[in-house]
Design a protein around this motif. Structure first.
Motif, short mmCIF file in Angstrom:
data_model
loop_
_atom_site.label_atom_id
_atom_site.label_comp_id
_atom_site.label_asym_id
_atom_site.label_seq_id
_atom_site.Cartn_x
_atom_site.Cartn_y
_atom_site.Cartn_z
N SER A 267 37.56 43.72 41.17
CA SER A 267 37.33 45.16 41.08
C SER A 267 38.33 45.88 40.19
CB SER A 267 37.29 45.77 42.47
OG SER A 267 38.51 45.61 43.13
N PRO A 273 40.06 43.38 34.90
CA PRO A 273 39.28 42.52 35.80
C PRO A 273 39.23 41.07 35.32
CG PRO A 273 38.08 44.54 35.30
CD PRO A 273 39.30 44.53 34.41
N LYS A 274 39.18 40.15 36.27
CA LYS A 274 39.17 38.73 35.96
C LYS A 274 37.79 38.15 36.26
CE LYS A 274 42.67 38.78 38.95
NZ LYS A 274 43.39 40.04 38.95
N GLU A 390 40.40 46.77 52.21
CA GLU A 390 41.72 47.36 52.18
C GLU A 390 42.29 47.22 53.58
OE1 GLU A 390 42.68 50.89 49.49
OE2 GLU A 390 40.95 51.53 50.64
N TRP A 416 40.25 38.96 52.73
CA TRP A 416 39.88 37.95 51.73
C TRP A 416 39.78 38.62 50.37
CZ3 TRP A 416 34.41 37.30 50.01
CH2 TRP A 416 33.55 38.28 50.52
N ASP A 504 49.10 39.59 47.52
CA ASP A 504 49.28 40.53 48.63
C ASP A 504 50.59 40.25 49.36
OD1 ASP A 504 46.91 41.92 48.25
OD2 ASP A 504 45.76 40.59 49.54
N ILE A 516 48.37 42.43 56.62
CA ILE A 516 48.45 42.58 55.17
C ILE A 516 49.13 43.91 54.90
CG2 ILE A 516 47.13 42.69 53.02
CD1 ILE A 516 46.90 40.01 54.62
N ARG A 519 49.22 45.23 48.28
CA ARG A 519 49.55 44.37 47.14
C ARG A 519 51.06 44.20 47.11
NH1 ARG A 519 44.40 44.11 44.76
NH2 ARG A 519 43.27 45.63 46.00
P1 ATP Z 1 41.91 43.10 41.10
O1 ATP Z 1 42.23 41.73 41.61
O2 ATP Z 1 41.12 43.10 39.85
O3 ATP Z 1 43.10 44.00 41.05
P2 ATP Z 1 40.95 43.66 43.76
O4 ATP Z 1 42.07 42.81 44.23
O5 ATP Z 1 40.81 45.04 44.35
O6 ATP Z 1 40.94 43.79 42.18
P3 ATP Z 1 38.99 42.29 45.36
O7 ATP Z 1 38.93 40.83 45.24
O8 ATP Z 1 37.71 43.04 45.56
O9 ATP Z 1 39.60 42.88 44.04
O10 ATP Z 1 39.92 42.70 46.58
C1 ATP Z 1 40.76 41.81 47.27
C2 ATP Z 1 41.96 42.56 47.80
O11 ATP Z 1 41.56 43.60 48.72
C3 ATP Z 1 42.92 41.72 48.61
O12 ATP Z 1 43.80 41.00 47.77
C4 ATP Z 1 43.63 42.76 49.47
O13 ATP Z 1 44.65 43.42 48.74
C5 ATP Z 1 42.53 43.76 49.76
N1 ATP Z 1 41.89 43.48 51.06
C6 ATP Z 1 40.66 42.97 51.27
N2 ATP Z 1 40.37 42.90 52.58
C7 ATP Z 1 41.44 43.35 53.24
C8 ATP Z 1 41.78 43.52 54.64
N3 ATP Z 1 40.93 43.23 55.62
N4 ATP Z 1 43.00 44.01 54.93
C9 ATP Z 1 43.88 44.32 53.96
N5 ATP Z 1 43.62 44.20 52.65
C10 ATP Z 1 42.42 43.73 52.28
#
Ligand code: ATP
Ligand code: MG
Length: 652
Positions: A267, A273-274, A390, A416, A504, A516, A519
């Motif tokens: 996202s 984005p990757k 999040e 995840w 994270d 969590i 980031r």
């Molecule tokens: P990019 O990697 O391009 O910056 P992104 O990390 O937002 O984008 P996604 O793979 O959609 O892309 O999101 C994963 C991230 O969302 C996780 O690494 C974490 O930071 C957060 N996340 C997802 N689910 C949860 C959760 N249940 N609790 C806390 N954080 C979460």
């Protein structure tokens, strides 16, 4: 060490325990087995799906930087579409596979049976094949949340083509970048996408994107609203006309377990984005297993994941996981607040939804609208609630638990990533206690480790925090970044050698449960105290006047880093100096003086990705007074909020 307040603990109810596929004893036994003999464990789990050629090798994995290679079920052959459709036809051909709920509640919902799904997917496969799509080709899907989006995914899987879904909210530029990035042969789109009463001209966007693509990229157009679109003969193909004449059978291609199934761009919350690559066998096993166990899915349940198929959540938990399990999955075209804030709950009532899975951002928005929108709906069918995307702040968690779940529905807080294919940490409904805001326990086969961010050494024991890495592979793990294995290794395997680095931060509390903290970039160090910005945000949102908050660090002469808070108020609250003081005191009492905000800026809106995540890297730049290098903002839902935040940046 962070100063997390004592958290309430909600043990699993007797009902959840007796209903669940997995109770505490079974979790312990299975988790231990998954680590003791992963080959045996995952060999058994591999039997969840049907193989054209059974595998004899289970895993072949190397996490060493420079030679990273991840393979599961390597010599097996299968077809994902056959697993999601054909194998159910004999036993549940007339069962509903997909419930489609349209944007406008006045339009009829559709119940698509497994037989009908089979026929539609075969037709779509024949249409794509007639356009020259073959095994290994890339196909971009740029669609509204309509059944044809699922048909398109499954048709690609049936042919062996690799799909890459681009969220329908993305601009022509973002679309073109992805078409070119993966060298797609075809874009599948629709004429228009109605959502929340507004209409996105998808076909015109595709036209604009195609100006920046190779001349031979074709466009397959699904009729949805039926409104006028432009047409380029020879390039554009009319799906409905072609499908009407197409045969309703198509032999599923035999795919190797490690053939790519899809490419999906992350996202973009933290940067460019990757193009994440997932493959066929391991991904499907993991999506099916997590769908069944995390949500305690049983035959006959109605499962609703509110994500868009443009995100990994939609891939794994609207389409592949549920359909591999022969489930009934609900696809919703709309938004939570159209025509009003009771829409989610009305859909739950109408379709008697049993499992409901959404994002904290949606919950916070709905919570701000008041409980009357919920109370007028009958939510008695709900059994399990889920959240993803999040960290969920305890305030929103408690609202979800009390107001939506009436205190009776376990909440699975699933942590995840696009990269992980499926859930890596979550409480399981009948096995684990829940703590608001905690992802609690690793899923089977997952070995989370907390590393010291500087030395990279594993931190043992409980009541510790650091960087979250995963020690060993699992079948749903991404295999590479499309066309850039170097970047793959560099991003995930170079900072902490021998581990998968999640990006994270995390905390293992006194009981050994995982939290969590955001980031790694969002962990701030204030006068030598490390804290996750999520913690300060949770405290702010717990105040009655605050609807949403985003917290970042900024350079501070004395403390090293200071705490900069962007605060969105509830509709009925006004910004004032008194409120500002009150919020400072509030955070001091909630967390402690160390977390006292240095700066609070009133923010009418926050910069969010299209999937609803706050882009903190932009907020960091604004807090640092560094407006020149905001980076890639193309994945923002509403770029104009950034201008407002810059214009109204608070003085320090
Ligand atoms: P990019 O990697 O391009 O910056 P992104 O990390 O937002 O984008 P996604 O793979 O959609 O892309 O999101 C994963 C991230 O969302 C996780 O690494 C974490 O930071 C957060 N996340 C997802 N689910 C949860 C959760 N249940 N609790 C806390 N954080 C979460
Ligand atoms: Mg990420």
């Amino acid at each position: 060490m962070t100063t997390q307040n004592e958290s309430p603990v909600y043990p699993p109810s007797a009902e959840a325990i007796s209903h669940a596929h997995v109770d505490a004893a079974k979790y312990d036994q299975m988790y231990a087995a998954s680590l003791a003999d992963p080959d045996a464990f995952w060999s058994e789990q591999g039997q969840r799906i049907d193989w054209i050629k059974p595998f004899t090798q289970v895993r072949d994995v190397n996490f060493n930087f420079g030679e990273v290679s991840i393979n599961w079920y390597t010599d097996g052959a299968l077809n994902v579409s056959a697993n999601c459709i054909d194998r159910h036809l004999a036993t549940r051909g007339d069962q509903t596979a997909i419930i489609f709920e349209p944007d406008n509640p006045k339009d009829p919902a559709l119940n698509i049976t497994y037989k009908q799904l089979h026929s539609s997917v075969c037709k779509m496969s024949n249409v794509l094949a007639s356009m020259g799509v073959t095994k290994g080709d890339r196909v971009i899907i740029y669609m509204p949340m309509i059944p044809e989006a699922a048909y398109a995914m499954l048709a690609c899987a049936r042919i062996g083509a690799i799909h890459s879904i681009v969220f329908a909210g993305f601009s022509p530029d973002a679309l073109a970048a992805r078409v070119n990035g993966c060298g797609a042969k075809v874009i599948i789109t629709a004429d228009h996408a109605p959502r929340g009463g507004r209409v996105t001209p998808l076909k015109s966007n595709a036209d604009a994107a195609l100006l920046h693509c190779q001349d031979d990229v074709k466009c397959l157009v699904v009729k949805h609203t039926g409104d006028q679109t432009t047409w380029v003969d020879g390039r554009d193909y009319d799906y409905n006309a072609m499908a009407a004449d197409a045969a309703d059978s198509y032999a599923p291609a035999e795919m190797n377990a490690e053939d790519p199934l899809f490419i999906l761009y992350t996202s973009g919350s933290t940067g460019q984005p990757k193009g994440v690559v997932h493959t066929t066998g391991g991904y499907l096993v993991y999506a099916a297993m997590t769908h069944e166990i995390t949500f305690d899915y049983h035959d006959g349940d109605i499962f609703w994941c509110t994500a868009d198929v443009g995100w990994v959540t939609g891939h794994s938990y609207i389409v592949y996981g549920p359909l591999a399990n022969g489930a009934t999955t609900l696809m919703f075209e709309g938004v939570p607040t159209f025509p009003d804030a009771s829409r989610f709950w009305q859909v739950c009532e109408k379709h008697k939804v049993n499992q409901f899975y959404t994002a904290p951002t949606a919950l916070r928005a709905l919570m701000g609208q008041g409980n009357e929108w919920v109370e007028k709906c009958d939510l008695s069918s709900l059994r399990i609630l889920g959240t993803v995307g999040e960290p969920i702040n305890p305030e929103a968690w408690t609202w979800y638990n009390d107001v939506i779940g009436k205190g009776k529905c376990p909440i699975v807080d699933t942590w995840w990533q696009t990269e992980t294919g499926g859930h890596l940490m979550t409480p399981l409904p009948g096995a684990h206690a829940m703590k608001p805001g905690s992802a609690m326990k690793p899923f089977f086969g997952i070995q989370p480790v907390v590393l010291d961010p500087t030395s990279g050494v594993e931190i043992e024991g409980n009541d510790v925090d650091g960087v979250l890495c995963i020690k060993d592979s699992w079948p749903g793990q991404m295999r590479t970044i499309w066309g850039d294995h170097e970047r793959f290794q560099k991003t995930y395997f170079s900072d902490y050698k021998g581990y998968y680095f999640t990006g994270d931060g995390c905390k293992r509390d006194v009981d050994g449960d995982y939290w969590i903290t955001g980031r790694v970039d969002d962990v701030i160090n204030v006068s030598g105290h490390r804290m996750g910005t999520a913690e300060v945000e949770s405290a702010l949102v717990a105040h009655v006047a605050v609807a949403e908050a985003a917290v970042v660090g900024y350079p501070h002469d004395i403390k090293g880093q200071g705490i900069y808070c962007y605060v969105t108020l509830m509709n009925n609250a006004e910004p004032s100096d008194e409120l500002l003081k009150e919020l400072r005191t509030w955070v001091r009492t909630e967390i402690g003086p160390i977390a006292s905000p240095d700066v609070i800026q009133w923010a009418p809106g926050l910069p969010k990705t299209r999937s609803g995540k706050i882009m903190r890297r932009i907020l960091r730049k604004i807090a640092e007074n560094d407006f020149g290098s905001l980076g890639d903002t193309s994945t923002l839902a509403d770029p104009s909020v950034v201008d407002d935040l810059i214009a109204n940046r608070a003085g320090k």
